[in-house]
Motif scaffolding. Sequence first.
Motif, PDB file in Angstrom:
ATOM      1  N   GLN A  44       0.823  -1.209   0.000  1.00  0.00           N
ATOM      2  CA  GLN A  44       0.000   0.000   0.000  1.00  0.00           C
ATOM      3  C   GLN A  44       0.858   1.261   0.000  1.00  0.00           C
ATOM      4  O   GLN A  44       0.578   2.215  -0.731  1.00  0.00           O
ATOM      5  CB  GLN A  44      -0.937  -0.003   1.207  1.00  0.00           C
ATOM      6  N   LEU A  45       1.902   1.263   0.809  1.00  0.00           N
ATOM      7  CA  LEU A  45       2.801   2.419   0.864  1.00  0.00           C
ATOM      8  C   LEU A  45       3.533   2.606  -0.462  1.00  0.00           C
ATOM      9  O   LEU A  45       3.638   3.725  -0.974  1.00  0.00           O
ATOM     10  CB  LEU A  45       3.799   2.249   2.006  1.00  0.00           C
ATOM     11  N   GLY A  46       4.036   1.515  -1.033  1.00  0.00           N
ATOM     12  CA  GLY A  46       4.735   1.603  -2.314  1.00  0.00           C
ATOM     13  C   GLY A  46       3.823   2.036  -3.441  1.00  0.00           C
ATOM     14  O   GLY A  46       4.206   2.843  -4.288  1.00  0.00           O
ATOM     15  N   GLY A  47       2.599   1.512  -3.472  1.00  0.00           N
ATOM     16  CA  GLY A  47       1.645   1.919  -4.503  1.00  0.00           C
ATOM     17  C   GLY A  47       1.289   3.387  -4.403  1.00  0.00           C
ATOM     18  O   GLY A  47       1.222   4.097  -5.410  1.00  0.00           O
ATOM     19  N   THR A  48       1.093   3.860  -3.179  1.00  0.00           N
ATOM     20  CA  THR A  48       0.789   5.279  -2.980  1.00  0.00           C
ATOM     21  C   THR A  48       1.971   6.154  -3.382  1.00  0.00           C
ATOM     22  O   THR A  48       1.793   7.194  -4.026  1.00  0.00           O
ATOM     23  CB  THR A  48       0.413   5.531  -1.515  1.00  0.00           C
ATOM     24  N   ALA A  49       3.178   5.742  -3.031  1.00  0.00           N
ATOM     25  CA  ALA A  49       4.374   6.506  -3.403  1.00  0.00           C
ATOM     26  C   ALA A  49       4.551   6.548  -4.918  1.00  0.00           C
ATOM     27  O   ALA A  49       4.914   7.591  -5.477  1.00  0.00           O
ATOM     28  CB  ALA A  49       5.609   5.897  -2.745  1.00  0.00           C
ATOM     29  N   LEU A  50       4.275   5.441  -5.607  1.00  0.00           N
ATOM     30  CA  LEU A  50       4.398   5.427  -7.064  1.00  0.00           C
ATOM     31  C   LEU A  50       3.356   6.325  -7.726  1.00  0.00           C
ATOM     32  O   LEU A  50       3.650   7.002  -8.722  1.00  0.00           O
ATOM     33  CB  LEU A  50       4.294   3.994  -7.591  1.00  0.00           C
ATOM     34  N   LEU A  51       2.148   6.355  -7.190  1.00  0.00           N
ATOM     35  CA  LEU A  51       1.133   7.251  -7.746  1.00  0.00           C
ATOM     36  C   LEU A  51       1.502   8.715  -7.505  1.00  0.00           C
ATOM     37  O   LEU A  51       1.274   9.572  -8.372  1.00  0.00           O
ATOM     38  CB  LEU A  51      -0.242   6.927  -7.169  1.00  0.00           C
ATOM     39  N   CYS A  52       2.083   9.016  -6.355  1.00  0.00           N
ATOM     40  CA  CYS A  52       2.559  10.384  -6.095  1.00  0.00           C
ATOM     41  C   CYS A  52       3.719  10.739  -7.013  1.00  0.00           C
ATOM     42  O   CYS A  52       3.819  11.879  -7.485  1.00  0.00           O
ATOM     43  CB  CYS A  52       2.967  10.536  -4.642  1.00  0.00           C
ATOM     44  N   LEU A  53       4.597   9.776  -7.286  1.00  0.00           N
ATOM     45  CA  LEU A  53       5.692   9.991  -8.227  1.00  0.00           C
ATOM     46  C   LEU A  53       5.166  10.283  -9.619  1.00  0.00           C
ATOM     47  O   LEU A  53       5.672  11.172 -10.320  1.00  0.00           O
ATOM     48  CB  LEU A  53       6.621   8.777  -8.251  1.00  0.00           C
ATOM     49  N   SER A  54       4.119   9.574 -10.030  1.00  0.00           N
ATOM     50  CA  SER A  54       3.545   9.838 -11.353  1.00  0.00           C
ATOM     51  C   SER A  54       2.891  11.217 -11.406  1.00  0.00           C
ATOM     52  O   SER A  54       2.948  11.890 -12.443  1.00  0.00           O
ATOM     53  CB  SER A  54       2.540   8.749 -11.733  1.00  0.00           C
ATOM     54  N   LEU A  55       2.297  11.655 -10.302  1.00  0.00           N
ATOM     55  CA  LEU A  55       1.741  13.010 -10.260  1.00  0.00           C
ATOM     56  C   LEU A  55       2.852  14.042 -10.402  1.00  0.00           C
ATOM     57  O   LEU A  55       2.728  14.998 -11.181  1.00  0.00           O
ATOM     58  CB  LEU A  55       0.967  13.236  -8.958  1.00  0.00           C
ATOM     59  N   TRP A  56       3.940  13.870  -9.676  1.00  0.00           N
ATOM     60  CA  TRP A  56       5.069  14.798  -9.779  1.00  0.00           C
ATOM     61  C   TRP A  56       5.604  14.852 -11.205  1.00  0.00           C
ATOM     62  O   TRP A  56       5.876  15.937 -11.737  1.00  0.00           O
ATOM     63  CB  TRP A  56       6.180  14.388  -8.813  1.00  0.00           C
ATOM     64  N   ALA A  57       5.761  13.686 -11.829  1.00  0.00           N
ATOM     65  CA  ALA A  57       6.306  13.639 -13.186  1.00  0.00           C
ATOM     66  C   ALA A  57       5.375  14.307 -14.183  1.00  0.00           C
ATOM     67  O   ALA A  57       5.827  15.002 -15.102  1.00  0.00           O
ATOM     68  CB  ALA A  57       6.575  12.196 -13.597  1.00  0.00           C
ATOM     69  N   SER A  58       4.080  14.134 -14.032  1.00  0.00           N
ATOM     70  CA  SER A  58       3.154  14.764 -14.969  1.00  0.00           C
ATOM     71  C   SER A  58       3.119  16.278 -14.787  1.00  0.00           C
ATOM     72  O   SER A  58       3.019  17.025 -15.768  1.00  0.00           O
ATOM     73  CB  SER A  58       1.747  14.183 -14.818  1.00  0.00           C
ATOM     74  N   LEU A  59       3.232  16.750 -13.547  1.00  0.00           N
ATOM     75  CA  LEU A  59       3.275  18.199 -13.328  1.00  0.00           C
ATOM     76  C   LEU A  59       4.582  18.796 -13.845  1.00  0.00           C
ATOM     77  O   LEU A  59       4.596  19.924 -14.342  1.00  0.00           O
ATOM     78  CB  LEU A  59       3.082  18.518 -11.844  1.00  0.00           C
ATOM     79  N   GLU A  60       5.678  18.044 -13.735  1.00  0.00           N
ATOM     80  CA  GLU A  60       6.957  18.500 -14.289  1.00  0.00           C
ATOM     81  C   GLU A  60       6.932  18.511 -15.811  1.00  0.00           C
ATOM     82  O   GLU A  60       7.495  19.397 -16.446  1.00  0.00           O
ATOM     83  CB  GLU A  60       8.101  17.605 -13.817  1.00  0.00           C
ATOM     84  N   ALA A  61       6.295  17.521 -16.411  1.00  0.00           N
ATOM     85  CA  ALA A  61       6.295  17.385 -17.869  1.00  0.00           C
ATOM     86  C   ALA A  61       5.399  18.401 -18.553  1.00  0.00           C
ATOM     87  O   ALA A  61       5.764  18.947 -19.596  1.00  0.00           O
ATOM     88  CB  ALA A  61       5.875  15.972 -18.267  1.00  0.00           C
TER      89      ALA A  61
END
Length: 112
Positions: A44-61
């Motif tokens: 659960q923690l890893g899945g949440t962290a990966l979804l937050c990482l994808s949010l960061w990457a999309s906002l950066e892109a």
Amino acid sequence: MPLLGLVFAASLAGFCALSLAMDRHSEDVFGRGHTPGAWRQWLQLGGTALLCLSLWASLEAAGGSVGWVLWLGALTAAALATVGLLSGLPHRFHWIASAAGGVAFLSLLFCL
């Protein structure tokens, strides 16, 4: 361009991790009687962290306004892919999830 790959790969790996944290999906993938047990919180923690990482990457892109739309689109595509993998290829699900996590990690290294 690697940020866009990171958005989808991290979303897919995140949804795969969150689905493996559920008893039913874990049994579908690994067989009857195999529940996540002590791994549930880490998945659960890893899945949440990966979804937050994808949010960061999309906002950066794509920036603040279009990045949210890009992220929601990637979430939709990753959720559909996760459902398709769970119903069509449950015995290969964890390999594809691991590959998506590896692609996300390599894309992150390439972006930094």
